[in-house]
Scaffold this motif. Structure first.
Motif, PDB file in Angstrom:
ATOM      1  N   GLU A 307      -3.219  -5.095 -24.017  1.00  0.00           N
ATOM      2  CA  GLU A 307      -1.937  -4.617 -24.556  1.00  0.00           C
ATOM      3  C   GLU A 307      -0.848  -4.673 -23.493  1.00  0.00           C
ATOM      4  O   GLU A 307       0.300  -5.014 -23.784  1.00  0.00           O
ATOM      5  N   THR A 308      -1.210  -4.372 -22.239  1.00  0.00           N
ATOM      6  CA  THR A 308      -0.245  -4.470 -21.138  1.00  0.00           C
ATOM      7  C   THR A 308       0.223  -5.912 -20.976  1.00  0.00           C
ATOM      8  O   THR A 308       1.422  -6.180 -20.840  1.00  0.00           O
ATOM      9  N   ALA A 309      -0.702  -6.847 -20.985  1.00  0.00           N
ATOM     10  CA  ALA A 309      -0.341  -8.255 -20.829  1.00  0.00           C
ATOM     11  C   ALA A 309       0.554  -8.738 -21.965  1.00  0.00           C
ATOM     12  O   ALA A 309       1.506  -9.504 -21.753  1.00  0.00           O
ATOM     13  N   GLU A 310       0.263  -8.305 -23.184  1.00  0.00           N
ATOM     14  CA  GLU A 310       1.046  -8.741 -24.341  1.00  0.00           C
ATOM     15  C   GLU A 310       2.439  -8.118 -24.354  1.00  0.00           C
ATOM     16  O   GLU A 310       3.425  -8.788 -24.670  1.00  0.00           O
ATOM     17  N   ARG A 311       2.521  -6.850 -23.999  1.00  0.00           N
ATOM     18  CA  ARG A 311       3.818  -6.166 -24.045  1.00  0.00           C
ATOM     19  C   ARG A 311       4.705  -6.546 -22.872  1.00  0.00           C
ATOM     20  O   ARG A 311       5.928  -6.568 -23.001  1.00  0.00           O
ATOM     21  N   PHE A 312       4.092  -6.877 -21.713  1.00  0.00           N
ATOM     22  CA  PHE A 312       4.859  -7.159 -20.503  1.00  0.00           C
ATOM     23  C   PHE A 312       4.514  -8.536 -19.955  1.00  0.00           C
ATOM     24  O   PHE A 312       3.861  -8.665 -18.918  1.00  0.00           O
ATOM     25  N   PRO A 313       4.933  -9.597 -20.632  1.00  0.00           N
ATOM     26  CA  PRO A 313       4.589 -10.937 -20.157  1.00  0.00           C
ATOM     27  C   PRO A 313       5.206 -11.278 -18.805  1.00  0.00           C
ATOM     28  O   PRO A 313       4.751 -12.208 -18.133  1.00  0.00           O
ATOM     29  N   GLY A 314       6.227 -10.524 -18.388  1.00  0.00           N
ATOM     30  CA  GLY A 314       6.832 -10.746 -17.078  1.00  0.00           C
ATOM     31  C   GLY A 314       6.091 -10.082 -15.943  1.00  0.00           C
ATOM     32  O   GLY A 314       6.468 -10.243 -14.778  1.00  0.00           O
ATOM     33  N   LEU A 315       5.042  -9.327 -16.250  1.00  0.00           N
ATOM     34  CA  LEU A 315       4.233  -8.684 -15.212  1.00  0.00           C
ATOM     35  C   LEU A 315       3.403  -9.748 -14.513  1.00  0.00           C
ATOM     36  O   LEU A 315       2.514 -10.355 -15.117  1.00  0.00           O
ATOM     37  N   ALA A 316       3.683  -9.987 -13.225  1.00  0.00           N
ATOM     38  CA  ALA A 316       3.097 -11.130 -12.535  1.00  0.00           C
ATOM     39  C   ALA A 316       2.263 -10.758 -11.322  1.00  0.00           C
ATOM     40  O   ALA A 316       1.676 -11.645 -10.691  1.00  0.00           O
ATOM     41  N   MET A 317       2.184  -9.472 -10.975  1.00  0.00           N
ATOM     42  CA  MET A 317       1.384  -9.055  -9.817  1.00  0.00           C
ATOM     43  C   MET A 317       1.015  -7.587  -9.964  1.00  0.00           C
ATOM     44  O   MET A 317       1.867  -6.761 -10.308  1.00  0.00           O
ATOM     45  N   ILE A 318      -0.258  -7.251  -9.680  1.00  0.00           N
ATOM     46  CA  ILE A 318      -0.732  -5.872  -9.672  1.00  0.00           C
ATOM     47  C   ILE A 318      -1.616  -5.694  -8.448  1.00  0.00           C
ATOM     48  O   ILE A 318      -2.621  -6.393  -8.301  1.00  0.00           O
ATOM     49  N   ASN A 319      -1.245  -4.759  -7.571  1.00  0.00           N
ATOM     50  CA  ASN A 319      -1.984  -4.543  -6.331  1.00  0.00           C
ATOM     51  C   ASN A 319      -2.590  -3.139  -6.304  1.00  0.00           C
ATOM     52  O   ASN A 319      -1.841  -2.146  -6.328  1.00  0.00           O
ATOM     53  N   TRP A 320      -3.905  -3.066  -6.252  1.00  0.00           N
ATOM     54  CA  TRP A 320      -4.582  -1.777  -6.205  1.00  0.00           C
ATOM     55  C   TRP A 320      -4.538  -1.212  -4.789  1.00  0.00           C
ATOM     56  O   TRP A 320      -4.726  -1.946  -3.809  1.00  0.00           O
ATOM     57  N   PHE A 321      -4.293   0.108  -4.682  1.00  0.00           N
ATOM     58  CA  PHE A 321      -4.198   0.776  -3.384  1.00  0.00           C
ATOM     59  C   PHE A 321      -5.592   1.205  -2.950  1.00  0.00           C
ATOM     60  O   PHE A 321      -6.142   2.188  -3.438  1.00  0.00           O
ATOM     61  N   GLU A 322      -6.173   0.454  -2.018  1.00  0.00           N
ATOM     62  CA  GLU A 322      -7.582   0.622  -1.659  1.00  0.00           C
ATOM     63  C   GLU A 322      -7.710   1.409  -0.356  1.00  0.00           C
ATOM     64  O   GLU A 322      -8.140   0.908   0.682  1.00  0.00           O
ATOM     65  N   TRP A 323      -7.323   2.681  -0.431  1.00  0.00           N
ATOM     66  CA  TRP A 323      -7.359   3.557   0.737  1.00  0.00           C
ATOM     67  C   TRP A 323      -8.016   4.885   0.378  1.00  0.00           C
ATOM     68  O   TRP A 323      -7.851   5.389  -0.736  1.00  0.00           O
ATOM     69  N   ASN A 324      -8.694   5.453   1.353  1.00  0.00           N
ATOM     70  CA  ASN A 324      -9.147   6.839   1.320  1.00  0.00           C
ATOM     71  C   ASN A 324      -8.372   7.544   2.428  1.00  0.00           C
ATOM     72  O   ASN A 324      -8.647   7.319   3.613  1.00  0.00           O
ATOM     73  N   LYS A 325      -7.400   8.383   2.071  1.00  0.00           N
ATOM     74  CA  LYS A 325      -6.490   8.887   3.095  1.00  0.00           C
ATOM     75  C   LYS A 325      -5.987  10.287   2.777  1.00  0.00           C
ATOM     76  O   LYS A 325      -5.979  10.720   1.622  1.00  0.00           O
ATOM     77  N   TYR A 326      -5.562  10.959   3.834  1.00  0.00           N
ATOM     78  CA  TYR A 326      -4.943  12.268   3.685  1.00  0.00           C
ATOM     79  C   TYR A 326      -3.558  12.103   3.084  1.00  0.00           C
ATOM     80  O   TYR A 326      -2.774  11.264   3.524  1.00  0.00           O
ATOM     81  N   GLU A 327      -3.268  12.896   2.043  1.00  0.00           N
ATOM     82  CA  GLU A 327      -1.947  12.876   1.414  1.00  0.00           C
ATOM     83  C   GLU A 327      -1.280  14.225   1.636  1.00  0.00           C
ATOM     84  O   GLU A 327      -1.772  15.268   1.197  1.00  0.00           O
ATOM     85  N   VAL A 328      -0.152  14.189   2.345  1.00  0.00           N
ATOM     86  CA  VAL A 328       0.523  15.431   2.718  1.00  0.00           C
ATOM     87  C   VAL A 328       1.001  16.195   1.497  1.00  0.00           C
ATOM     88  O   VAL A 328       1.071  17.439   1.505  1.00  0.00           O
ATOM     89  N   GLU A 329       1.319  15.477   0.391  1.00  0.00           N
ATOM     90  CA  GLU A 329       1.839  16.144  -0.800  1.00  0.00           C
ATOM     91  C   GLU A 329       0.852  17.162  -1.376  1.00  0.00           C
ATOM     92  O   GLU A 329       1.265  18.147  -1.995  1.00  0.00           O
TER      93      GLU A 329
END
Length: 366
Positions: A307-329
């Motif tokens: 559904e994402t591909a069909e609704r957003f044909p201009g979506l050309a890159m998706i990068n997963w954040f592959e970290w295990n890290k401390y988040e100050v928030e």
């Protein structure tokens, strides 16, 4: 960067970054923790080389920054991937002088000449209040254009990406670099002219540097949980990804329906390819394995859905954040990864659809 082959000289194999924009589907990429894992190791884990790898660097460059960027480029070159360089002017935008801009272009051009397509995400999340370049639209646009012009002169094959943060919660009050009524750009940021900065103001348009210098548009878009203060392990609501991208989100996290439709404004109207340069799902590192899988699957099943591909044909890159890290928030360790657990990794790989594009198997310089 660990165990990277250093790029030291041109191989006369320059690749125009525009050539990596897919005719259909989206490039699959990774924000890699370069100090903990090589790109080749991640590629082996998921059974294919990511089409894009993200590396972060301070600017102006130190010798260590140059070494790390060259080492990352060496790893990327070995996987036939492209390199998304995220440059962070932590000393402020004034530190990026014409000489520094030329230095950026020279180094990225050197990398491009080795056959590595390079996309520059310059001073990302500039609409946030947490970076030294944040909420300064006049200076930001001028700095972005300066760097783009240097690339045009010295490294024309390198592409420029403009990538704000998702506007939910704007203007992100309380950050160190928060704009206030006494800030020089207040009138520009107060897009509804009501004398205050709020969610009613456009969190994107004041920062847009112009169609002529932007090759890609992007948005940092994570599942941080559903309710403030974002410290709970919560399954993502259905349609959340699409609704946030289009300014239609109304849910447990609040009413963001006053936001602009980012996809319509910058992909449909401006005609730019869209990247999600950073995405993942919030799970604290101490969460039970089954909950970890449930939460991450609830997010990736949206991001990588048909559904994402069909609704957003201009979506050309998706990068997963592959970290295990401390988040100050949240004052906690957060495991954003899909590769940290074998079961999660296997299910993630199995869920990737046919429209996801990995790196080409043949050497670009062969």
């Amino acid at each position: 960067v660990r165990d990277g082959a250093t790029v030291t000289e041109s191989s006369a194999c320059a690749v125009d970054a525009a050539s990596v924009v897919p005719d259909s589907g989206a490039l699959f990429g990774v924000n890699l923790d370069w100090g903990a894992e090589t790109l080749a190791e991640f590629s082996e884990q998921i059974g294919g080389s990511p089409a894009t790898a993200v590396v972060f660097s301070n600017v102006p460059f130190t010798d260590e920054d140059r070494s790390n960027l060259r080492a990352a480029a060496g790893q990327v070159r070995g996987e036939n991937s492209s390199l998304l360089v995220t440059l962070e002017p932590r000393e402020g935008l004034d530190a990026v002088t014409p000489e520094v801009a030329a230095d950026i272009a020279t180094l990225l051009g050197e990398i491009s000449d080795t056959g590595v397509p390079v996309i520059l995400r310059y001073a990302h999340e500039m609409n946030g209040s947490w970076y030294a370049w944040g909420q300064q639209p006049t200076a930001y646009r001028a700095s972005f254009r300066l760097v783009a012009e240097s690339l045009d002169d010295l490294a024309p094959g390198v592409a420029m990406m403009w990538a704000p943060n998702y506007g939910g919660g704007y203007p992100f009050a309380g950050g160190e670099f928060e704009s206030t009524i006494i800030s020089p750009d207040f009138r520009l940021l107060d897009t509804d002219d009501d004398g205050a900065l709020s969610m009613a103001d456009d969190p994107y348009a004041p920062y847009y540097p112009g169609d002529d210098v932007v090759d890609w548009v992007g948005m940092s878009l994570y599942h941080w949980g559903n309710t403030h203060p974002w410290g709970e392990n919560e399954v993502a609501e259905p349609r959340k990804f699409a609704d946030q991208l289009t300014g239609e989100y109304v849910g447990a996290g609040g009413d963001d329906s006053g936001l602009p439709d980012f996809y319509a404004d910058y992909v449909v109207e401006a005609g730019k390819p869209l990247a999600i340069p950073e995405t993942a799902a919030f799970v604290t590192a101490d969460a039970p394995a089954e909950l970890d899988l449930q939460i991450k699957r609830s997010w990736w099943s949206q991001v990588f859905s048909d559904e994402t591909a069909e609704r957003f044909p201009g979506l050309a890159m998706i990068n997963w954040f592959e970290w295990n890290k401390y988040e100050v928030e949240v004052d906690d360790e957060v495991d954003w990864r899909v590769g940290g657990d074998a079961n999660v990794r296997e299910q993630f790989v199995d869920a990737l659809p046919d429209w996801v594009r990995f790196a080409p198997e043949t050497d670009r310089c062969a």
